[in-house]
Design an enzyme around this catalytic site. Structure first.
Site, PDB file in Angstrom:
ATOM      1  N   TYR A   1       0.799 -13.527   2.125  1.00  0.00           N
ATOM      2  CA  TYR A   1       0.137 -12.422   2.684  1.00  0.00           C
ATOM      3  C   TYR A   1       0.152 -11.076   1.634  1.00  0.00           C
ATOM      4  O   TYR A   1      -0.910 -10.699   1.432  1.00  0.00           O
ATOM      5  CB  TYR A   1       1.057 -11.971   3.797  1.00  0.00           C
ATOM      6  CG  TYR A   1       0.516 -10.902   4.557  1.00  0.00           C
ATOM      7  CD1 TYR A   1      -0.907 -10.781   5.063  1.00  0.00           C
ATOM      8  CD2 TYR A   1       1.092  -9.580   4.569  1.00  0.00           C
ATOM      9  CE1 TYR A   1      -1.277  -9.775   5.796  1.00  0.00           C
ATOM     10  CE2 TYR A   1       0.599  -8.668   5.390  1.00  0.00           C
ATOM     11  CZ  TYR A   1      -0.514  -8.797   5.877  1.00  0.00           C
ATOM     12  OH  TYR A   1      -0.999  -7.637   6.541  1.00  0.00           O
TER      13      TYR A   1
ATOM     14  N   SER B   1      -5.878  -3.291   3.675  1.00  0.00           N
ATOM     15  CA  SER B   1      -4.907  -3.928   2.809  1.00  0.00           C
ATOM     16  C   SER B   1      -3.658  -3.816   3.744  1.00  0.00           C
ATOM     17  O   SER B   1      -3.630  -3.661   4.878  1.00  0.00           O
ATOM     18  CB  SER B   1      -4.900  -3.285   1.470  1.00  0.00           C
ATOM     19  OG  SER B   1      -3.668  -4.018   0.905  1.00  0.00           O
TER      20      SER B   1
ATOM     21  N   LYS C   1      -3.132  -9.152   0.260  1.00  0.00           N
ATOM     22  CA  LYS C   1      -3.172  -7.689   0.420  1.00  0.00           C
ATOM     23  C   LYS C   1      -3.448  -7.030  -0.838  1.00  0.00           C
ATOM     24  O   LYS C   1      -4.042  -5.867  -1.008  1.00  0.00           O
ATOM     25  CB  LYS C   1      -2.200  -7.378   1.396  1.00  0.00           C
ATOM     26  CG  LYS C   1      -2.012  -7.620   2.915  1.00  0.00           C
ATOM     27  CD  LYS C   1      -3.383  -7.207   3.672  1.00  0.00           C
ATOM     28  CE  LYS C   1      -4.391  -8.142   3.622  1.00  0.00           C
ATOM     29  NZ  LYS C   1      -5.250  -7.558   4.807  1.00  0.00           N
TER      30      LYS C   1
END
Length: 322
Positions: free
Chosen positions: A186, A159, A190
């Site tokens: 993004y 992550s 994650k």
């Protein structure tokens, strides 16, 4: 467990973490072995005797990049490469089916591959690029090979502190209605990596298989190739201004250290269903900025279950509880 366990932290390297560890006979899958963290992760594991199966989209690039892995393998360690394009579910399924057909078990799966801050785009299956590649590709791959992971096996999802940019949007995962922002996308992907680890751990821990998510730290690798210098400067400023702590880039061996710590060295009950950074389990931290800790929404078990159901619907495949 090594004596180095008590001393490791943010500046520790992969070699520090695995000092004295013998991985002979262990079989480990690492995705994204054509550059950066993936190559370093494969290197240190093979150097300790592990049979590493490295997955990459571009096998020619991966062969060149992993020469250091093959040359440094010891104690029976080795590296095999398999083709995997996480942005294509056809490729993901073909890779998983080939691994299942071999029938060889995995002691550890490190879902390392990913993309960051890409311009708006879609995978071959029509998913937003970052969510589709970073989360859905690994979601299908890992679930399809979960039967190869027996008692004592672990899943490590890479992550990022970038999960603090955004929770997953369960109503609009592909930005069909939401204005696209590369770091929001993004962040969603994650956070999804953490959710996936949380729910996978819940589903498999009764049979001795655990899962965790890790933040490698701020590292200058190919992952940042889509960012302009202005964007990079703003990101670094954010990290320097958060938490009142000095910021410095990690080296690649330091960046890959948390992955191998969580996958090999840390007690399974300590890291299972958690988020780790700097070779430790991270605390829950609210507030703005990217430095330190995990946002509580990322570990929310109800959100994790909801994402699992959404992911199954998106990929058109169901993965029942083991």
């Amino acid at each position: 467990m090594t004596s180095a366990t008590q001393a490791i932290g943010a500046q520790s390297t992969t070699d520090d973490v695995l000092d004295g560890v013998d991985l002979s006979g262990r079989r480990i899958l690492v995705t994204g072995v054509s550059a950066g963290l993936g190559v370093e992760t494969a290197r240190v594991l093979a150097a300790r005797g592990a049979h590493v199966v490295g997955a990459a989209r571009d096998l020619d690039k991966a062969r060149k990049a992993t020469e250091i892995v093959r040359s440094g393998a010891a104690n029976g360690g080795r590296l095999d490469l398999v083709e995997l394009d996480l942005a294509s579910l056809a490729s993901v399924r073909a890779c998983a089916d080939a691994l299942v057909a071999r029938g060889e078990t995995f002691d550890l799966v490190i879902a390392n591959a990913g993309v960051m801050a890409t311009p708006f785009g879609k995978t071959s299956d029509g998913f937003e690029t970052q969510f589709g590649t970073n989360h859905l590709g690994h979601f299908v791959l890992v679930n399809r090979i979960a039967g190869l992971m027996g008692p004592g096996a672990r899943l490590v999802n890479l992550s990022s502190a970038g999960h603090r940019f955004s929770d997953v949007d369960l109503e609009d995962p592909n930005f069909d209605r939401t204005p696209y922002a590369e770091f929001v996308a993004y962040g969603r992907s994650k956070t999804a990596n953490i959710h996936f680890a949380v729910e996978f751990d819940r589903r498999h821990r009764h049979r001795g298989v655990r899962a965790t998510a890790v933040h490698p730290g701020g590292i200058q690798t190919e992952l940042g190739r889509h960012m302009t210098q202005e964007t990079m400067d703003a990101l670094v400023a954010n990290m320097r201004n958060a938490g009142g702590e000095a910021f410095s880039w990690k080296t690649i061996p330091q960046g890959a250290a948390t992955s191998v710590w969580a996958g090999v060295v840390a007690p399974a009950d300590e890291v299972g269903g958690r988020y780790c950074e700097d070779c430790h389990v991270a605390g829950i931290v609210e507030g703005e900025g990217l430095r330190g800790g995990v946002r509580p929404y990322a570990l929310d078990p109800d959100r994790a279950r909801a994402l699992w159901a959404l992911s199954e619907a998106m990929v058109g495949e169901t993965f029942p509880e083991a």
